[in-house]
Design an enzyme around this catalytic site. Structure first.
Site, PDB file in Angstrom:
ATOM      1  N   ALA A   6       0.832  -1.205   0.000  1.00 23.88           N
ATOM      2  CA  ALA A   6       0.000   0.000   0.000  1.00 23.88           C
ATOM      3  C   ALA A   6       0.870   1.259   0.000  1.00 23.88           C
ATOM      4  CB  ALA A   6      -0.922  -0.005   1.210  1.00 23.88           C
TER       5      ALA A   6
ATOM      6  N   GLY B 134       0.203   1.316  -3.317  1.00 26.71           N
ATOM      7  CA  GLY B 134       0.117   0.602  -4.581  1.00 26.71           C
ATOM      8  C   GLY B 134       0.840   1.192  -5.766  1.00 26.71           C
TER       9      GLY B 134
ATOM     10  N   LYS C  96       4.112   1.473  -6.480  1.00 25.96           N
ATOM     11  CA  LYS C  96       5.191   0.621  -6.984  1.00 25.96           C
ATOM     12  C   LYS C  96       4.626  -0.687  -7.546  1.00 25.96           C
ATOM     13  CE  LYS C  96       8.497   2.529  -3.664  1.00 25.96           C
ATOM     14  NZ  LYS C  96       7.485   3.362  -2.944  1.00 25.96           N
TER      15      LYS C  96
ATOM     16  N   ASP D 150       9.271  -2.572   0.401  1.00 25.08           N
ATOM     17  CA  ASP D 150       9.183  -1.131   0.653  1.00 25.08           C
ATOM     18  C   ASP D 150       8.786  -1.002   2.119  1.00 25.08           C
ATOM     19  OD1 ASP D 150       9.000   1.583   0.475  1.00 25.08           O
ATOM     20  OD2 ASP D 150       7.209   1.609  -0.774  1.00 25.08           O
TER      21      ASP D 150
ATOM     22  N   CYS E  56      11.462   5.342   2.467  1.00 23.52           N
ATOM     23  CA  CYS E  56      11.410   6.780   2.201  1.00 23.52           C
ATOM     24  C   CYS E  56      11.973   7.525   3.409  1.00 23.52           C
ATOM     25  CB  CYS E  56       9.993   7.243   1.858  1.00 23.52           C
ATOM     26  SG  CYS E  56       8.734   6.806   3.063  1.00 23.52           S
TER      27      CYS E  56
END
Length: 445
Positions: free
Chosen positions: A267, A269, A271, A331, A384
Protein backbone atom coordinates in the site's frame (compact mmCIF):
# COMPACT_ATOMS: atom_id res chain seq x y z
CA UNK A 1 11.00 32.58 5.19
CA UNK A 2 9.29 31.30 2.05
CA UNK A 3 7.69 33.44 -0.61
CA UNK A 4 4.13 34.29 0.29
CA UNK A 5 1.44 32.37 -1.53
CA UNK A 6 -1.24 33.97 -3.67
CA UNK A 7 -4.59 34.77 -2.09
CA UNK A 8 -7.29 32.11 -2.08
CA UNK A 9 -10.92 32.78 -2.75
CA UNK A 10 -13.60 31.04 -0.75
CA UNK A 11 -17.04 30.96 0.72
CA UNK A 12 -17.26 31.33 4.46
CA UNK A 13 -13.80 32.23 5.73
CA UNK A 14 -14.75 31.17 9.23
CA UNK A 15 -15.97 27.75 8.09
CA UNK A 16 -12.78 26.83 6.27
CA UNK A 17 -10.66 27.93 9.22
CA UNK A 18 -12.83 25.97 11.65
CA UNK A 19 -12.48 22.93 9.38
CA UNK A 20 -8.69 23.37 9.42
CA UNK A 21 -8.71 23.57 13.21
CA UNK A 22 -10.74 20.36 13.46
CA UNK A 23 -8.31 18.59 11.14
CA UNK A 24 -5.22 19.86 12.97
CA UNK A 25 -6.41 19.27 16.53
CA UNK A 26 -5.77 15.48 16.41
CA UNK A 27 -2.28 16.13 15.06
CA UNK A 28 -1.48 18.56 17.88
CA UNK A 29 -2.73 16.08 20.50
CA UNK A 30 -0.99 13.05 18.90
CA UNK A 31 -4.36 11.47 18.14
CA UNK A 32 -4.24 11.45 14.34
CA UNK A 33 -2.57 12.67 11.17
CA UNK A 34 -3.40 14.64 8.05
CA UNK A 35 -3.72 11.38 6.09
CA UNK A 36 -7.44 11.45 6.79
CA UNK A 37 -8.00 15.10 5.83
CA UNK A 38 -11.53 15.40 4.48
CA UNK A 39 -11.31 18.10 1.84
CA UNK A 40 -15.03 17.65 1.20
CA UNK A 41 -15.82 19.12 4.62
CA UNK A 42 -15.83 22.53 2.89
CA UNK A 43 -17.27 23.79 -0.37
CA UNK A 44 -15.31 22.96 -3.52
CA UNK A 45 -13.78 26.41 -3.98
CA UNK A 46 -12.38 26.33 -0.42
CA UNK A 47 -10.66 22.93 -0.65
CA UNK A 48 -7.35 24.31 -1.87
CA UNK A 49 -7.34 26.81 0.99
CA UNK A 50 -8.19 24.10 3.54
CA UNK A 51 -5.30 21.94 2.37
CA UNK A 52 -2.89 24.88 2.37
CA UNK A 53 -3.91 25.88 5.90
CA UNK A 54 -3.46 22.34 7.24
CA UNK A 55 -0.31 21.31 5.41
CA UNK A 56 1.31 24.73 5.59
CA UNK A 57 0.69 24.99 9.32
CA UNK A 58 2.30 21.58 9.90
CA UNK A 59 5.22 22.46 7.63
CA UNK A 60 5.99 25.55 9.75
CA UNK A 61 4.81 24.04 13.02
CA UNK A 62 7.93 24.34 15.23
CA UNK A 63 8.13 28.06 14.50
CA UNK A 64 4.38 28.65 14.80
CA UNK A 65 4.23 26.84 18.14
CA UNK A 66 7.12 28.89 19.47
CA UNK A 67 5.37 32.12 18.48
CA UNK A 68 2.10 30.91 20.02
CA UNK A 69 3.95 30.23 23.26
CA UNK A 70 5.17 33.82 23.36
CA UNK A 71 1.79 35.31 22.41
CA UNK A 72 -0.26 33.40 24.99
CA UNK A 73 -0.22 34.44 28.65
CA UNK A 74 -0.89 30.81 29.53
CA UNK A 75 -1.26 27.72 27.34
CA UNK A 76 -4.66 26.43 26.29
CA UNK A 77 -5.93 23.35 28.08
CA UNK A 78 -5.62 19.98 26.33
CA UNK A 79 -9.33 19.92 25.55
CA UNK A 80 -8.87 23.15 23.60
CA UNK A 81 -6.39 21.81 21.05
CA UNK A 82 -8.79 23.03 18.35
CA UNK A 83 -8.41 26.60 19.62
CA UNK A 84 -4.63 26.14 19.69
CA UNK A 85 -4.91 24.98 16.08
CA UNK A 86 -6.85 28.12 15.17
CA UNK A 87 -4.12 30.29 16.67
CA UNK A 88 -1.44 28.45 14.66
CA UNK A 89 -3.54 28.78 11.51
CA UNK A 90 -3.86 32.49 12.14
CA UNK A 91 -0.11 32.94 12.64
CA UNK A 92 0.56 30.95 9.47
CA UNK A 93 -1.72 33.20 7.44
CA UNK A 94 -0.14 36.39 8.75
CA UNK A 95 3.44 35.26 8.12
CA UNK A 96 3.25 32.99 5.08
CA UNK A 97 0.15 33.79 3.03
CA UNK A 98 -1.13 36.76 1.08
CA UNK A 99 -4.48 36.74 2.78
CA UNK A 100 -5.24 40.31 3.94
CA UNK A 101 -4.31 40.72 7.59
CA UNK A 102 -7.80 41.87 8.60
CA UNK A 103 -9.29 38.68 7.13
CA UNK A 104 -6.61 36.43 8.64
CA UNK A 105 -7.30 37.91 12.08
CA UNK A 106 -11.07 38.41 11.94
CA UNK A 107 -12.07 35.19 10.20
CA UNK A 108 -9.71 33.07 12.31
CA UNK A 109 -10.87 34.54 15.61
CA UNK A 110 -14.50 34.33 14.50
CA UNK A 111 -14.10 30.64 13.63
CA UNK A 112 -13.91 29.87 17.36
CA UNK A 113 -17.68 30.39 17.49
CA UNK A 114 -18.14 27.55 15.00
CA UNK A 115 -16.16 25.33 17.37
CA UNK A 116 -18.56 26.21 20.17
CA UNK A 117 -15.91 28.27 21.98
CA UNK A 118 -16.92 31.89 21.63
CA UNK A 119 -14.77 32.79 24.65
CA UNK A 120 -11.68 32.15 22.52
CA UNK A 121 -12.47 34.84 19.94
CA UNK A 122 -11.12 37.61 22.15
CA UNK A 123 -7.96 35.65 23.03
CA UNK A 124 -7.24 34.81 19.39
CA UNK A 125 -7.95 38.35 18.25
CA UNK A 126 -5.58 39.77 20.86
CA UNK A 127 -2.75 37.34 20.06
CA UNK A 128 -2.95 37.85 16.31
CA UNK A 129 -3.17 41.64 16.55
CA UNK A 130 -0.12 41.64 18.80
CA UNK A 131 1.74 39.57 16.20
CA UNK A 132 0.81 42.18 13.59
CA UNK A 133 2.23 44.96 15.74
CA UNK A 134 5.37 43.18 16.96
CA UNK A 135 6.00 40.71 14.16
CA UNK A 136 9.67 41.45 13.53
CA UNK A 137 10.67 41.47 17.20
CA UNK A 138 8.70 38.33 18.08
CA UNK A 139 10.12 36.38 15.15
CA UNK A 140 13.66 37.43 16.04
CA UNK A 141 13.02 36.35 19.62
CA UNK A 142 11.89 32.80 18.82
CA UNK A 143 14.43 32.33 16.03
CA UNK A 144 17.25 32.42 18.57
CA UNK A 145 16.41 28.73 18.96
CA UNK A 146 17.98 27.00 15.93
CA UNK A 147 15.34 24.26 15.78
CA UNK A 148 12.63 26.95 15.67
CA UNK A 149 14.40 28.99 13.02
CA UNK A 150 14.94 25.88 10.87
CA UNK A 151 11.44 24.54 11.62
CA UNK A 152 12.48 21.03 12.64
CA UNK A 153 12.18 19.28 16.01
CA UNK A 154 15.54 19.22 17.86
CA UNK A 155 15.94 15.43 17.74
CA UNK A 156 15.54 15.35 13.96
CA UNK A 157 17.76 18.37 13.42
CA UNK A 158 20.51 16.67 15.43
CA UNK A 159 20.03 13.33 13.67
CA UNK A 160 20.29 14.91 10.21
CA UNK A 161 23.33 16.98 11.15
CA UNK A 162 25.11 13.94 12.57
CA UNK A 163 24.23 11.58 9.70
CA UNK A 164 24.77 14.00 6.83
CA UNK A 165 27.17 16.82 7.80
CA UNK A 166 27.45 17.99 4.19
CA UNK A 167 23.81 17.63 3.15
CA UNK A 168 21.70 18.37 6.23
CA UNK A 169 21.01 22.00 5.45
CA UNK A 170 19.80 21.18 1.94
CA UNK A 171 17.59 18.40 3.36
CA UNK A 172 16.00 20.82 5.82
CA UNK A 173 15.46 23.47 3.16
CA UNK A 174 13.74 20.93 0.92
CA UNK A 175 11.60 19.67 3.82
CA UNK A 176 10.29 23.19 4.40
CA UNK A 177 8.85 23.56 0.90
CA UNK A 178 6.05 21.59 -0.78
CA UNK A 179 7.20 18.79 -3.07
CA UNK A 180 6.46 19.02 -6.80
CA UNK A 181 3.80 16.98 -8.58
CA UNK A 182 5.47 14.22 -10.58
CA UNK A 183 3.71 11.89 -13.00
CA UNK A 184 4.44 8.32 -14.08
CA UNK A 185 3.54 7.78 -17.72
CA UNK A 186 2.14 4.32 -18.50
CA UNK A 187 4.25 3.32 -21.49
CA UNK A 188 1.63 0.82 -22.59
CA UNK A 189 -0.17 3.84 -24.01
CA UNK A 190 2.41 6.60 -24.55
CA UNK A 191 6.07 7.35 -24.16
CA UNK A 192 6.67 10.28 -21.88
CA UNK A 193 7.77 12.64 -24.66
CA UNK A 194 4.43 12.13 -26.41
CA UNK A 195 2.56 12.55 -23.13
CA UNK A 196 4.49 15.74 -22.36
CA UNK A 197 3.21 17.09 -25.70
CA UNK A 198 -0.35 16.24 -24.63
CA UNK A 199 0.19 18.15 -21.39
CA UNK A 200 1.51 21.15 -23.30
CA UNK A 201 -1.59 21.12 -25.50
CA UNK A 202 -3.68 21.26 -22.30
CA UNK A 203 -1.68 24.24 -21.05
CA UNK A 204 0.15 22.17 -18.45
CA UNK A 205 3.89 22.83 -18.42
CA UNK A 206 6.31 20.17 -17.29
CA UNK A 207 9.75 18.68 -17.82
CA UNK A 208 11.24 15.21 -18.16
CA UNK A 209 12.87 13.88 -15.00
CA UNK A 210 16.55 12.96 -15.30
CA UNK A 211 16.60 9.63 -13.46
CA UNK A 212 13.29 7.77 -13.90
CA UNK A 213 12.47 7.07 -17.58
CA UNK A 214 8.69 7.29 -17.11
CA UNK A 215 8.65 10.48 -15.01
CA UNK A 216 7.48 14.01 -15.78
CA UNK A 217 7.40 16.79 -13.19
CA UNK A 218 4.75 19.49 -13.60
CA UNK A 219 5.71 23.12 -13.17
CA UNK A 220 2.48 23.68 -11.23
CA UNK A 221 0.42 20.97 -9.46
CA UNK A 222 -3.07 20.35 -10.80
CA UNK A 223 -6.10 18.21 -10.10
CA UNK A 224 -5.67 14.70 -11.52
CA UNK A 225 -8.99 15.03 -13.35
CA UNK A 226 -7.42 17.43 -15.85
CA UNK A 227 -4.58 15.06 -16.75
CA UNK A 228 -5.14 13.55 -20.23
CA UNK A 229 -6.13 9.89 -19.93
CA UNK A 230 -5.92 9.72 -16.14
CA UNK A 231 -9.19 7.83 -15.67
CA UNK A 232 -8.17 5.45 -18.48
CA UNK A 233 -4.90 4.58 -16.72
CA UNK A 234 -2.54 6.42 -19.04
CA UNK A 235 -0.80 8.25 -16.21
CA UNK A 236 -0.43 8.19 -12.42
CA UNK A 237 1.00 10.47 -9.77
CA UNK A 238 4.25 9.14 -8.29
CA UNK A 239 7.48 10.77 -7.17
CA UNK A 240 10.56 10.21 -9.31
CA UNK A 241 12.50 8.52 -6.50
CA UNK A 242 9.67 6.04 -5.92
CA UNK A 243 9.71 5.15 -9.62
CA UNK A 244 13.31 3.92 -9.36
CA UNK A 245 12.13 0.64 -7.81
CA UNK A 246 11.00 -0.51 -11.27
CA UNK A 247 14.30 0.68 -12.76
CA UNK A 248 16.29 -1.36 -10.23
CA UNK A 249 14.17 -4.49 -10.69
CA UNK A 250 14.15 -4.16 -14.49
CA UNK A 251 17.33 -6.17 -15.13
CA UNK A 252 15.87 -9.00 -13.04
CA UNK A 253 12.29 -9.04 -14.34
CA UNK A 254 12.53 -8.01 -18.00
CA UNK A 255 14.38 -11.18 -19.12
CA UNK A 256 12.09 -13.45 -17.07
CA UNK A 257 8.48 -13.44 -18.38
CA UNK A 258 6.02 -14.84 -15.87
CA UNK A 259 8.36 -14.20 -12.93
CA UNK A 260 6.84 -14.90 -9.49
CA UNK A 261 7.10 -11.56 -7.65
CA UNK A 262 6.14 -10.39 -4.16
CA UNK A 263 5.40 -6.79 -3.16
CA UNK A 264 5.60 -7.29 0.60
CA UNK A 265 4.24 -3.97 1.96
CA UNK A 266 2.35 -2.80 -1.08
CA UNK A 267 0.00 0.00 0.00
CA UNK A 268 -0.82 2.50 -1.42
CA UNK A 269 0.12 0.60 -4.58
CA UNK A 270 2.20 2.94 -6.72
CA UNK A 271 5.19 0.62 -6.98
CA UNK A 272 2.92 -2.41 -7.42
CA UNK A 273 1.21 -0.74 -10.37
CA UNK A 274 4.47 0.40 -11.93
CA UNK A 275 5.88 -3.14 -11.93
CA UNK A 276 2.71 -4.45 -13.56
CA UNK A 277 2.79 -1.71 -16.21
CA UNK A 278 6.40 -2.50 -17.04
CA UNK A 279 6.79 -6.26 -16.83
CA UNK A 280 5.07 -9.56 -17.69
CA UNK A 281 4.98 -10.97 -14.14
CA UNK A 282 2.77 -12.86 -11.72
CA UNK A 283 2.63 -10.53 -8.76
CA UNK A 284 1.40 -11.13 -5.22
CA UNK A 285 0.89 -7.95 -3.20
CA UNK A 286 0.29 -8.06 0.54
CA UNK A 287 -0.33 -5.46 3.18
CA UNK A 288 -1.34 -5.60 6.84
CA UNK A 289 -3.78 -2.66 6.50
CA UNK A 290 -7.04 -3.74 4.91
CA UNK A 291 -8.25 -0.21 4.22
CA UNK A 292 -5.03 0.74 2.45
CA UNK A 293 -5.17 -2.55 0.52
CA UNK A 294 -8.54 -1.43 -0.86
CA UNK A 295 -6.78 1.64 -2.30
CA UNK A 296 -4.33 -0.67 -4.05
CA UNK A 297 -7.24 -2.54 -5.59
CA UNK A 298 -8.77 0.72 -6.84
CA UNK A 299 -5.43 1.78 -8.35
CA UNK A 300 -4.93 -1.50 -10.20
CA UNK A 301 -8.52 -1.41 -11.46
CA UNK A 302 -8.04 2.08 -12.93
CA UNK A 303 -4.87 0.96 -14.67
CA UNK A 304 -6.38 -2.29 -15.96
CA UNK A 305 -3.69 -4.53 -14.40
CA UNK A 306 -4.06 -7.50 -12.07
CA UNK A 307 -2.30 -8.92 -9.04
CA UNK A 308 -3.11 -11.34 -6.23
CA UNK A 309 -3.93 -9.05 -3.29
CA UNK A 310 -3.80 -10.47 0.22
CA UNK A 311 -4.43 -8.94 3.63
CA UNK A 312 -1.39 -10.36 5.39
CA UNK A 313 1.49 -9.56 7.73
CA UNK A 314 4.90 -9.74 6.05
CA UNK A 315 6.55 -10.57 9.40
CA UNK A 316 4.60 -13.88 9.35
CA UNK A 317 4.49 -16.76 6.86
CA UNK A 318 0.98 -18.15 7.34
CA UNK A 319 -0.11 -16.56 4.04
CA UNK A 320 2.77 -18.00 1.96
CA UNK A 321 2.12 -21.01 -0.30
CA UNK A 322 5.72 -22.20 -0.02
CA UNK A 323 6.59 -21.47 -3.65
CA UNK A 324 9.77 -19.33 -3.72
CA UNK A 325 9.65 -15.89 -5.31
CA UNK A 326 11.93 -14.81 -8.14
CA UNK A 327 11.95 -11.25 -6.79
CA UNK A 328 10.72 -9.48 -3.67
CA UNK A 329 10.11 -5.76 -3.25
CA UNK A 330 10.26 -4.76 0.40
CA UNK A 331 9.18 -1.13 0.65
CA UNK A 332 9.56 -1.23 4.41
CA UNK A 333 7.61 0.80 6.98
CA UNK A 334 9.90 3.62 8.07
CA UNK A 335 10.15 7.04 9.69
CA UNK A 336 9.11 8.86 6.51
CA UNK A 337 11.92 11.36 7.05
CA UNK A 338 12.55 11.52 3.30
CA UNK A 339 9.01 12.67 2.52
CA UNK A 340 8.40 15.24 5.25
CA UNK A 341 7.57 17.88 2.63
CA UNK A 342 4.61 15.73 1.52
CA UNK A 343 3.65 14.66 5.06
CA UNK A 344 4.68 17.66 7.18
CA UNK A 345 2.75 16.37 10.21
CA UNK A 346 5.74 14.01 10.64
CA UNK A 347 7.47 16.97 12.29
CA UNK A 348 4.93 16.71 15.10
CA UNK A 349 4.07 13.02 15.16
CA UNK A 350 7.45 11.33 14.76
CA UNK A 351 9.66 10.92 17.83
CA UNK A 352 13.29 9.93 18.35
CA UNK A 353 12.07 6.88 20.28
CA UNK A 354 10.21 5.66 17.18
CA UNK A 355 13.36 4.90 15.19
CA UNK A 356 14.60 1.88 17.13
CA UNK A 357 11.24 0.00 16.96
CA UNK A 358 11.01 0.78 13.24
CA UNK A 359 14.52 -0.55 12.68
CA UNK A 360 13.58 -3.69 14.61
CA UNK A 361 10.50 -4.17 12.40
CA UNK A 362 12.59 -3.71 9.25
CA UNK A 363 15.01 -6.35 10.53
CA UNK A 364 12.12 -8.76 11.18
CA UNK A 365 10.78 -8.20 7.68
CA UNK A 366 14.13 -8.82 6.04
CA UNK A 367 14.78 -11.98 8.04
CA UNK A 368 11.28 -13.35 7.44
CA UNK A 369 11.13 -12.66 3.70
CA UNK A 370 14.63 -13.74 2.71
CA UNK A 371 13.89 -17.50 2.98
CA UNK A 372 10.95 -17.00 0.57
CA UNK A 373 13.36 -15.95 -2.18
CA UNK A 374 14.71 -18.61 -4.56
CA UNK A 375 18.43 -19.02 -5.01
CA UNK A 376 19.46 -16.56 -7.69
CA UNK A 377 16.50 -14.32 -6.82
CA UNK A 378 16.61 -10.62 -5.96
CA UNK A 379 15.24 -8.64 -3.01
CA UNK A 380 14.97 -4.88 -3.36
CA UNK A 381 14.87 -3.06 -0.03
CA UNK A 382 13.43 0.46 -0.08
CA UNK A 383 12.49 3.15 2.42
CA UNK A 384 11.41 6.78 2.20
CA UNK A 385 13.79 7.58 5.06
CA UNK A 386 17.08 9.47 5.24
CA UNK A 387 18.19 7.96 8.56
CA UNK A 388 21.12 5.50 8.38
CA UNK A 389 19.68 3.25 11.11
CA UNK A 390 16.86 2.34 8.74
CA UNK A 391 18.97 2.26 5.60
CA UNK A 392 22.69 1.69 5.14
CA UNK A 393 23.27 0.43 8.67
CA UNK A 394 20.21 -1.85 8.43
CA UNK A 395 21.46 -3.52 5.25
CA UNK A 396 25.07 -3.81 6.45
CA UNK A 397 23.79 -5.65 9.53
CA UNK A 398 21.63 -7.93 7.37
CA UNK A 399 24.57 -8.81 5.12
CA UNK A 400 26.70 -9.59 8.17
CA UNK A 401 24.20 -12.16 9.48
CA UNK A 402 23.07 -13.54 6.09
CA UNK A 403 25.91 -15.39 4.31
CA UNK A 404 23.95 -16.02 1.09
CA UNK A 405 23.00 -12.35 0.62
CA UNK A 406 25.14 -10.41 -1.87
CA UNK A 407 24.79 -6.76 -2.72
CA UNK A 408 24.03 -5.82 -6.35
CA UNK A 409 23.05 -2.17 -5.87
CA UNK A 410 24.52 -0.29 -8.86
CA UNK A 411 27.20 2.31 -8.22
CA UNK A 412 27.29 3.71 -11.75
CA UNK A 413 24.04 5.66 -11.54
CA UNK A 414 23.57 9.43 -11.60
CA UNK A 415 21.21 9.53 -8.62
CA UNK A 416 21.91 9.36 -4.90
CA UNK A 417 25.14 8.63 -3.07
CA UNK A 418 26.66 5.41 -1.77
CA UNK A 419 25.40 4.66 1.74
CA UNK A 420 26.54 1.38 3.21
CA UNK A 421 25.39 -1.25 0.74
CA UNK A 422 22.79 0.95 -0.90
CA UNK A 423 22.08 4.31 -2.54
CA UNK A 424 20.66 7.24 -0.62
CA UNK A 425 18.66 9.99 -2.29
CA UNK A 426 17.91 13.21 -0.44
CA UNK A 427 14.82 15.36 -0.92
CA UNK A 428 15.61 18.09 -3.42
CA UNK A 429 13.62 21.22 -4.18
CA UNK A 430 11.67 20.91 -7.45
CA UNK A 431 12.95 17.35 -7.74
CA UNK A 432 12.66 13.91 -6.10
CA UNK A 433 11.91 12.88 -2.52
CA UNK A 434 14.35 11.28 -0.08
CA UNK A 435 14.65 7.51 -0.64
CA UNK A 436 17.00 4.61 0.02
CA UNK A 437 17.48 1.50 -2.13
CA UNK A 438 19.55 -1.64 -1.64
CA UNK A 439 19.38 -4.56 -4.10
CA UNK A 440 20.37 -8.00 -2.82
CA UNK A 441 20.83 -11.29 -4.67
CA UNK A 442 20.61 -14.73 -3.04
CA UNK A 443 23.64 -16.83 -3.91
CA UNK A 444 25.21 -19.97 -2.47
CA UNK A 445 26.68 -19.15 0.93
Amino acid sequence: MSQKRPPQSGGSGQEVRAAAARALAPVLSDQGSLAGLDEHSVVARDRGLLKELCFGTCRRLPRLEALAGVLLKQPFKKRDSDVQALLLVGIYQLLYMRIPAHAAVGETAGAARLLGKEWATRVLNGCLRRLQRESEALQAQVDKDESVALEHPPWLLNALRQAWPEQWRAIIEANNHPGPMTLRVNQRYNDREAYLSLLTEQGLDGHLCPHAPDAITLETPCDVTVLPGFEEGHVSVQDEAAQLSAVLLGPVLAPRPGAHVLDACCAPGGKTAHLLEQFDINLTAIDSDNQRLARVEDTLSRLGVEAVLEHADATERDWWSGTPFDAILLDAPCSGTGVIRRHPDIKKLRRKDDIRPLAKLQRQLLDNLWPMLREGGTLLYATCSVLPEENGEQIEAFLARTPDAHITTPNDVAWGINSGAGRQLFPAQNSHDGFFYARLEKRSA
